[in-house]
Design an enzyme around this catalytic site. Structure first.
Site, PDB file in Angstrom:
ATOM      1  N   LYS A  65     -42.463  29.400  32.432  1.00 15.73           N
ATOM      2  CA  LYS A  65     -43.315  28.199  32.453  1.00 15.73           C
ATOM      3  C   LYS A  65     -42.841  27.212  31.384  1.00 15.73           C
ATOM      4  O   LYS A  65     -42.073  27.585  30.490  1.00 15.73           O
ATOM      5  CB  LYS A  65     -44.765  28.602  32.226  1.00 15.73           C
ATOM      6  CG  LYS A  65     -45.039  29.256  30.871  1.00 15.73           C
ATOM      7  CD  LYS A  65     -46.447  29.846  30.813  1.00 15.73           C
ATOM      8  CE  LYS A  65     -46.687  30.536  29.476  1.00 15.73           C
ATOM      9  NZ  LYS A  65     -47.980  31.238  29.471  1.00 15.73           N
ATOM     10  N   CYS A  92     -38.782   9.735  12.970  1.00 16.67           N
ATOM     11  CA  CYS A  92     -39.061   8.637  13.907  1.00 16.67           C
ATOM     12  C   CYS A  92     -38.963   9.154  15.343  1.00 16.67           C
ATOM     13  O   CYS A  92     -38.635  10.309  15.573  1.00 16.67           O
ATOM     14  CB  CYS A  92     -38.056   7.506  13.712  1.00 16.67           C
ATOM     15  SG  CYS A  92     -37.879   6.962  12.006  1.00 16.67           S
TER      16      CYS A  92
END
Ligand SMILES: *Cc1c(COP(=O)(O)O)cnc(C)c1O
Length: 384
Positions: free
Chosen positions: A51, A325
């Protein structure tokens, strides 16, 4: 010291992609981990849990590797994850661990996906599709709630549900399962209690004439540490990717399969007092050398690693400074640092000394599962 403009004439590493940052996925190590888990397991079957894009490693490639190494089926969480595997050519049984909406029943049947089942609505919907399309009985795995406190048939309703289901010849009750809440903890009291409830619900099912061939409850923690609960199939996820669920659980030699790495794209000397990145949350205490890397939180490098995490560069740990960032992050190489432009940085795995997903989890105050599952799909997976 180079500046932004002047770079080293030759990069020591040629990146395998256009970007200079990537995740290398070692499929042979995936196969090796499966072989280790399978050899240790007392169950005849192993369902490899792939998954969340195989915990960030890439589901179709990992799924195929797991099947080659001895897994007999794959487990996913959502119906679209199952469809993706089918479209990649995988024909092995695929278990969808979460119950799908009733309206998805036709897709389950069309793609031959084996659902977790615990509601009358889904049972009826699948039966209707099978009847309308004149298919063979569709395999399902009944999900029992035994103490996770989440989903599944609770003990009080098992007998009634079984009675109802026994009148649906369109369904084939191939499996029955439950899920442990605390199998990775040192105190196994609630785990043993869950198993007792599992056994008593199972006998209620059998009394009503439903006797599934595949009984399963073992996640990674139970696969590694609780052989008495392996039953007919184990369902490891995290351990396939080389991580143990907890420090006290022996990983039996499994090893991580992914390296997140990139090349330094800029190095510059900055004077004491220079602040870097969003919010200026970090300021150089001394003259130093800052390096930048073209990878950020949109790739899964958690923002929580800002001024907290470290990377491995040229044989040493180097701190991440300032805010991570979206697409870049900065490193403090220290005063008088070497010119590292083009040098390879190991953010996670890949070499001795590099941080791993457990280190990231500690820095980000979370668990290794969330670190791996949270790796963005922008980060290119390079298969090795
Ligand atoms: C995710 C999941 C697993 C695998 O758990 P790990 O702790 O990663 O081994 C097994 N079973 C179910 C039902 C799951 O949802």
């Amino acid at each position: 010291m180079t500046t932004a403009w002047k770079t080293k004439p030759e990069a020591p590493v040629t990146p395998p992609n256009l970007r200079g940052a990537w995740a290398a996925v070692n499929l042979e190590q995936i196969r090796e981990n499966i072989r280790i888990l399978d050899a240790h397991s007392k169950a005849k079957r192993l369902c490899a849990i792939v998954k969340a894009d195989a915990y960030g490693h890439g589901a179709p490639a990992v799924g195929k590797a797991a099947l080659e190494a001895g897994a007999d089926r794959l487990g996913v969480a959502t119906i679209l994850e199952g469809v993706e595997l089918r479209k990649s050519g995988i024909t092995a049984p695929i278990l969808v661990l979460s119950e799908v909406p009733v309206s998805s029943a036709p897709v389950l049947v069309e793609y031959d996906l084996t659902p977790a089942l615990f509601t009358q609505g889904l049972a009826d919907a699948i039966a209707n599709v099978v009847r309308a399309t004149m298919q063979d009985p569709h395999p399902v795995h009944l999900k029992l709630e035994t103490g996770m406190g989440r989903v599944g048939l609770v003990p009080e309703e098992v007998a009634d549900a079984a009675e109802y289901l026994s009148h649906l010849p369109e369904l084939r009750f191939e499996g029955v399962f439950s899920h442990f809440a605390c199998a990775d903890e040192a105190d196994l009291t609630s785990t043993h209690r869950q198993h007792e409830i599992f056994m008593s619900s199972l006998s209620a099912l059998r009394k009503a004439g439903i006797d599934p061939e595949i009984v399963h409850i073992a996640n990674s923690a139970a696969t590694l540490a609780l052989p008495e609960y392996h039953h007919d199939m184990v369902r490891p996820g995290l351990s396939i990717y080389g991580y143990s669920p907890a420090p006290h659980i022996d990983g039996l030699g499994i090893k991580p399969c992914m390296a997140i790495t990139g090349l330094v794209n800029l190095v510059k000397a900055v004077p004491k007092g220079t602040s870097v990145s969003y919010g200026h949350t970090w300021t150089a205490k001394n003259d130093t050398v800052i390096a930048s890397l073209p990878i950020g939180y949109a790739d899964g490098v958690r923002r929580a690693l800002s001024s907290t995490g470290e990377v491995w560069l040229n044989g040493r740990r180097v701190p991440i400074v300032g805010r991570v960032c979206m697409d870049q992050l900065l490193l403090d190489l220290g005063p008088n640092a070497e010119d590292a432009v083009g040098d390879q940085v190991w953010l996670l795995g890949g070499t001795d000394g590099a941080p791993d997903a457990d280190d990231w989890a500690q820095w980000a105050d979370t668990i290794s599962w969330e670190i791996l599952a949270g790796l963005g799909n922008r980060l290119e997976r390079v298969l090795t």
